[in-house]
Write a protein that holds these residues in place. Structure first.
Motif, mmCIF file in Angstrom:
data_model
loop_
_atom_site.group_PDB
_atom_site.id
_atom_site.type_symbol
_atom_site.label_atom_id
_atom_site.label_comp_id
_atom_site.label_asym_id
_atom_site.label_seq_id
_atom_site.Cartn_x
_atom_site.Cartn_y
_atom_site.Cartn_z
ATOM 1 N N PRO A 51 1.270 -1.605 0.115
ATOM 2 C CA PRO A 51 -0.120 -0.179 -0.526
ATOM 3 C C PRO A 51 1.099 1.207 -0.271
ATOM 4 C CG PRO A 51 -0.716 -1.477 1.916
ATOM 5 C CD PRO A 51 0.366 -2.183 1.496
ATOM 6 N N GLU A 52 2.332 1.049 0.609
ATOM 7 C CA GLU A 52 3.559 2.044 0.597
ATOM 8 C C GLU A 52 3.578 2.606 -0.411
ATOM 9 O OE1 GLU A 52 4.489 1.749 4.960
ATOM 10 O OE2 GLU A 52 2.184 1.588 5.094
ATOM 11 N N ASN A 53 4.223 1.416 -1.430
ATOM 12 C CA ASN A 53 4.738 1.765 -2.143
ATOM 13 C C ASN A 53 4.322 0.937 -3.622
ATOM 14 O OD1 ASN A 53 6.902 2.052 -3.949
ATOM 15 N ND2 ASN A 53 8.139 1.574 -3.377
ATOM 16 N N PRO A 54 2.886 0.832 -4.260
ATOM 17 C CA PRO A 54 2.767 0.457 -5.446
ATOM 18 C C PRO A 54 3.086 0.055 -6.733
ATOM 19 C CG PRO A 54 1.179 1.795 -4.209
ATOM 20 C CD PRO A 54 2.057 2.370 -4.040
ATOM 21 N N TYR A 98 6.840 -8.504 -8.098
ATOM 22 C CA TYR A 98 6.749 -8.246 -6.867
ATOM 23 C C TYR A 98 6.701 -9.474 -5.892
ATOM 24 C CZ TYR A 98 4.902 -5.724 -2.815
ATOM 25 O OH TYR A 98 5.697 -5.595 -1.130
ATOM 26 N N THR A 99 7.118 -9.848 -4.463
ATOM 27 C CA THR A 99 7.141 -10.870 -4.387
ATOM 28 C C THR A 99 6.997 -10.439 -2.609
ATOM 29 O OG1 THR A 99 9.430 -11.517 -4.586
ATOM 30 C CG2 THR A 99 8.376 -12.652 -6.084
ATOM 31 N N GLU A 100 7.146 -10.151 -2.357
ATOM 32 C CA GLU A 100 7.196 -9.070 -1.347
ATOM 33 C C GLU A 100 5.937 -9.269 -0.332
ATOM 34 O OE1 GLU A 100 10.493 -8.076 0.293
ATOM 35 O OE2 GLU A 100 10.681 -9.332 -1.354
ATOM 36 N N PRO A 101 5.611 -9.229 0.581
ATOM 37 C CA PRO A 101 4.102 -9.290 1.309
ATOM 38 C C PRO A 101 3.078 -7.804 1.066
ATOM 39 C CG PRO A 101 5.743 -9.506 3.333
ATOM 40 C CD PRO A 101 6.507 -9.247 2.025
ATOM 41 N N GLY A 102 2.338 -7.916 0.900
ATOM 42 C CA GLY A 102 1.035 -6.997 0.576
ATOM 43 C C GLY A 102 0.052 -7.191 0.794
ATOM 44 N N VAL A 103 -0.718 -6.296 -0.007
ATOM 45 C CA VAL A 103 -2.428 -6.578 0.970
ATOM 46 C C VAL A 103 -2.775 -7.286 -0.969
ATOM 47 C CG1 VAL A 103 -4.062 -4.752 1.060
ATOM 48 C CG2 VAL A 103 -2.705 -5.046 2.358
ATOM 49 N N LEU A 104 -3.518 -7.147 -1.013
ATOM 50 C CA LEU A 104 -4.773 -8.120 -2.010
ATOM 51 C C LEU A 104 -5.658 -6.909 -3.020
ATOM 52 C CD1 LEU A 104 -3.367 -10.991 -1.294
ATOM 53 C CD2 LEU A 104 -6.263 -12.008 -1.478
ATOM 54 N N VAL A 105 -5.090 -6.743 -4.239
ATOM 55 C CA VAL A 105 -6.096 -6.470 -5.084
ATOM 56 C C VAL A 105 -7.149 -6.826 -6.281
ATOM 57 C CG1 VAL A 105 -5.011 -4.087 -4.352
ATOM 58 C CG2 VAL A 105 -4.364 -5.685 -6.255
#
Length: 823
Positions: free
Chosen positions: A365-368, A376-383
């Motif tokens: 969310p901070e750096n889409p 992009y293989t790091e953790p994140g939020v689903l969209v």
RNA sequence: GCUCCAGUGGCGGAAUCGGUAGACGCGUCGGACUUAAAAUCCGAUUGGGCGAAUAACUCAGUGCCAGUUCAAGUCUGGCCUGGAGCACCA
């Protein structure tokens, strides 16, 4: 006592005495607690090398130390004596493998005896003897009956040079572990042991192995390769088929833009459209030709072709194309991969190359990121993921899999990388696999009362392209144990690693002709308390043996399920910085060292320069140094022999110098005992031998040889040779008897130290100013903190440094130091 | 790429808990003994500065950069180098 040290005479003499007196026999029944010390048994290649010398010396010293500490020590030796070199010798020189092996065993046994190793030779085993391999075959049949041994057609590793298949564990960087030639894939029907049934236990029980190094445990854990994920099923649009995929990233399921199956995927032909058939066939043919190395190379540009058909994403209803590409492996998971180029590097590379669409479904969310340049293989939020939008991807893994489970198109799945162990070999010199093939009844195990299936002797070793065993006329044809009709024997033999997966159990009951071993005896002696060997077996032998022990445990044959409680992996022996090898010409022949310096020097040196786990750089000067040290000890004792008595009495009141000598002896006992207990740091043990010997030697220069001196000297000298006796086994025995002892020093109890005598009466107080040493003052040991502080503050050197500055605080460490903090 | 291990004099390596860095040995140098050599014994040996070559003194120093602490080879974070293992494992 001879004034000079002649190791060759002494060593020969004592080796004979010990053998005649059966000094190192271990009884099964004893009141003492048991201790099982084991070296990895050697392949009888012809001659010992320095790696053997190091391995066996380490274990021998451990065994002797434990024996002196009051344990009933099992310390056996044997031979891993099946294997290809014997057969190669037969092919080259026309020798009989059995004779060749026996001769090597005889020579190496002689060498082991010359090293003065404390083995119980009555328990010797050799895996190539029928009385041993009978039980290897019997154990194979037990595994077969339990469904743990089976035969199947599979893509296997074939080494053309060795003319046989290999286990996965024996393929190193795509090459044969033994001969280094490139391994090919072949489709053959082969025998496997179902080690994968034990994958989870083999992994989990690593935690129980506190006495194993982390390096070996992580290597095994990586090899077993457990991962958590999901099976998701995708319906094919054009056919009535379903493709299951294994994924560790179910959270990315909304980002699927295509799907890849391996070229060897079972349904691939049905999934290919007629227009695409030719291209797919070409691609598959090409993939078959590639060697394992070429195919697995990560540098290789990914390739693939479309099948022409499509599948449906059950989460979105979207359709996506099916491809085949050799970056999907048929042996792992389901052989099919769901591709999410935005969140997987391999899929990303592939999609870029073939211009396949991409869809971002995980975002920071901070750096889409739009994932145009990299996945992009790091953790994140689903969209872009419907009802799952906004979820953290770690939570979504579970939620999405659960959704698939609830709707009937998925399941949670744990996956391992470990494959079953391929154990059949197309060679002669191994234990025959005890099954027959009946024309009517199919595969039949050989009845137990017909074991062992003996190796035939009427074989032609000159044949090329097939196993010599197949040339035997007597071996192949037999009768079916079920119907009595015609049957043929299995001509494959077992991987030698099968034979070595249970030898440590046989030592507990080596001569049993009724059973592979008695359960009570195995349970009495096992697990091995200390196993010592090379790191090269971190996966191979050590993983197989753990599997065997667990399988035998489940069969009720043993009562424990891990074979080796503590493991010491010794480093390599190097010369001039690289591993000793014949091709480099930097080997050192143990025989020459025995001849020139004696075994005691060899033993002392191989332990002296490096801790056991580290690599050891051989140096001729180092050997010389150890030889000189033994000479010095010998001379110090031989020239003062008349002043030494075994019945010494230490007087209550003694002079300062004598008091200090006694103290030094106790400090040595304590230090050496602790060093051995603490991971077998033999290098520091040996430096402590030298310190004590040097100290005694200096003392003799000052001695007046009063009665008190003689008694104290006797105590110190006897302590020294007792402490040295596990290492310099012959020399200490000789000195011991020369001093008048009637029994062996190797039957003596280990020395004990007195805590009060093992510390000095005064201490050196270190005075620091702001953490820097400014003064050292000898003070009485009993002083309290206030007194120490006072002494430190009065030190002229400290006062000079303080020089009018403010003392902020003073830290006193009892019996050690005072730190004055100033500003 | 991931995982594990390691990094200390010319060399191998020492240093329980954070508390005198370099034990012990190898090598090197110097000396004793010897007609001479070998063997043996004694001494020196982290680097720099100031000394005269000694002594004394002093500064720096355990791969690099930060941090915690009265105090760091040792603990924490980030790197660098070497070794080993795994590796298109979804």
């Amino acid at each position: 006592m001879n004034k000079e040290y002649f190791p060759q005479e002494i060593e020969k003499k004592w080796q004979k005495v010990w053998e005649e007196n059966n000094t190192f026999h271990t009884p099964n029944d004893s009141d003492k607690p048991k201790y099982y010390a084991l070296s990895m048994f050697p392949y009888p290649s012809g001659k010992l090398h320095m790696g053997h010398v190091r391995n066996y010396t380490i274990t021998d010293v451990i065994a002797r130390f434990k024996k002196a500490q009051g344990y009933n020590v099992l310390h056996p030796m044997g031979w891993d004596s099946f294997g290809l070199p014997a057969e190669n010798a037969a092919m080259k020189h026309g020798a009989d493998p059995a004779k060749w092996t026996d001769e090597n065993i005889a020579y190496m046994t002689k060498q082991l005896k010359m090293l003065g190793l404390s083995y119980d030779w009555e328990r010797e085993v050799a895996t190539c003897k029928p009385e041993y391999y009978k039980w290897t075959q019997w154990l194979f049949l037990q595994l077969y009956k339990k469904g743990l041994a089976y035969k199947k057609e599979a893509a296997v590793n074939w080494c053309d040079e060795c003319g046989t298949v290999l286990a996965n564990e024996q393929v190193i960087d795509g090459k044969c572990w033994r001969c280094d030639s490139v391994v090919e894939k072949k489709y053959l029907s082969q025998w496997f042991l179902k080690i994968t049934d034990y994958a989870d236990r083999l992994l989990q029980d690593l935690d129980k192995l506190e006495g194993w190094g982390d390096n070996v445990k992580t290597m095994q854990a990586n090899w077993i390769g457990k991962s958590h994920g999901a099976i998701l099923k995708f319906k094919v649009v054009e056919k009535d088929l379903e493709i299951p995929v294994y994924t560790t990233r179910p959270d990315t399921v909304h980002g699927i833009t295509y799907l890849v199956v391996a070229p060897e995927y079972k349904d691939i032909e049905a999934l290919t459209t007629d227009e695409n058939r030719q291209a797919v066939e070409d691609y598959r043919a090409n993939a078959r030709k590639l060697t394992e190395i070429e195919r697995l190379s990560t540098d290789r540009v990914k390739t693939g072709v479309p099948l022409g058909t499509h599948a449906i994403n059950p989460f979105t209803g979207e359709q996506f194309p099916l491809w085949t590409a050799d970056y999907a492996l048929v042996e792992y998971g389901t052989g099919a991969v769901m591709a999410v180029p935005t969140h997987d590097e391999r899929d990303f590379d592939f999609a870029k190359k073939y211009n396949l669409p991409m869809k971002v479904v995980i975002e920071n969310p901070e750096n889409p990121s739009n994932c145009e340049d990299a996945a992009y293989t790091e953790p994140g939020v689903l969209v872009n993921s419907g009802q799952f939008n906004g979820m953290k991807n770690e939570d979504a893994k579970k939620a999405i899999t659960q959704y698939a489970v609830d709707n009937g198109f998925g399941e949670f799945k744990t996956q391992f990388r470990l494959r079953d162990w391929l154990v059949s070999r197309q060679r002669y010199w191994g234990a025959p696999i005890p099954v027959v093939y009946c024309d009517k009844c199919g595969i039949q195990p050989v009845p137990e009362d017909q074991l062992p299936v003996l190796l035939p002797t009427d074989v032609d070793f000159s044949v090329v392209g097939k196993s010599p065993i197949t040339t035997s006329k007597a071996f192949k044809d037999t009768v079916c144990p079920v119907c009595g009709g015609h049957a043929v024997r299995e001509t494959d033999t077992m991987d030698t690693f099968v034979c070595s997966s249970w030898y440590y159990l046989r030592y507990a009951d080596a001569k049993n002709s009724e059973k592979c071993f008695d359960k009570d005896l195995a349970d009495k002696w096992l697990p091995v308390d200390q196993y010592v060997g090379g790191i090269e077996h971190a996966i191979l032998h050590l993983l197989y043996s753990r599997f065997f022990t667990k399988a035998l445990h489940d069969l009720g044959l043993v009562g424990f399920d891990e074979p080796f409680k503590n493991l010491l992996t010794q480093g390599m022996v190097l010369k001039d910085g690289s591993k000793m090898s014949k091709s480099k010409g930097n080997t050192v022949d143990p025989d020459e060292i025995f001849e020139n310096y004696g075994a005691d020097t060899a033993r002392l040196f191989i332990l002296s320069d490096s801790p056991p786990a580290r690599d050891f750089d051989w140096s001729d000067a180092g050997v010389e140094g150890c030889y000189k040290f033994l000479n010095r000890v010998w001379r110090m004792i031989s020239t003062n022999q008349d002043k030494i008595t075994l019945d010494y009495v230490i007087p209550e009141t003694r002079s300062k110098v004598n008091d200090d000598l006694i103290r030094m002896a106790h400090i040595s006992i304590k230090g050496i005992t602790n060093d051995i207990a603490n991971d077998f740091q033999f290098n520091t043990v040996i430096s402590k031998y030298r310190e004590l010997a040097n100290y005694i030697s200096d003392w003799t220069n000052k001695a007046q040889w009063t009665d008190e001196d003689k008694n104290v000297f006797s105590f110190a000298v006897i302590t020294l040779i007792k402490l040295m006796s596990p290492v310099a086994v012959h020399m200490c025995e000789e000195i011991w008897t020369e001093l008048g002892a009637k029994t062996s020093i190797h039957e003596e109890k280990w020395c004990e130290w007195d805590e009060n005598l093992a510390k000095s009466s005064s201490i050196t107080l270190v005075v620091q100013i702001n953490g820097k040493v400014r003064d050292k003052i000898e003070v009485d040991e009993g002083l309290d903190q206030e007194e120490l502080k006072k002494i430190a503050l009065e030190s002229p050197k400290a006062r000079e440094s303080i020089n009018g500055k403010t003392i902020v605080k003073v830290i006193v460490v009892p019996k050690k130091l005072v730190n004055i903090v100033i500003k």
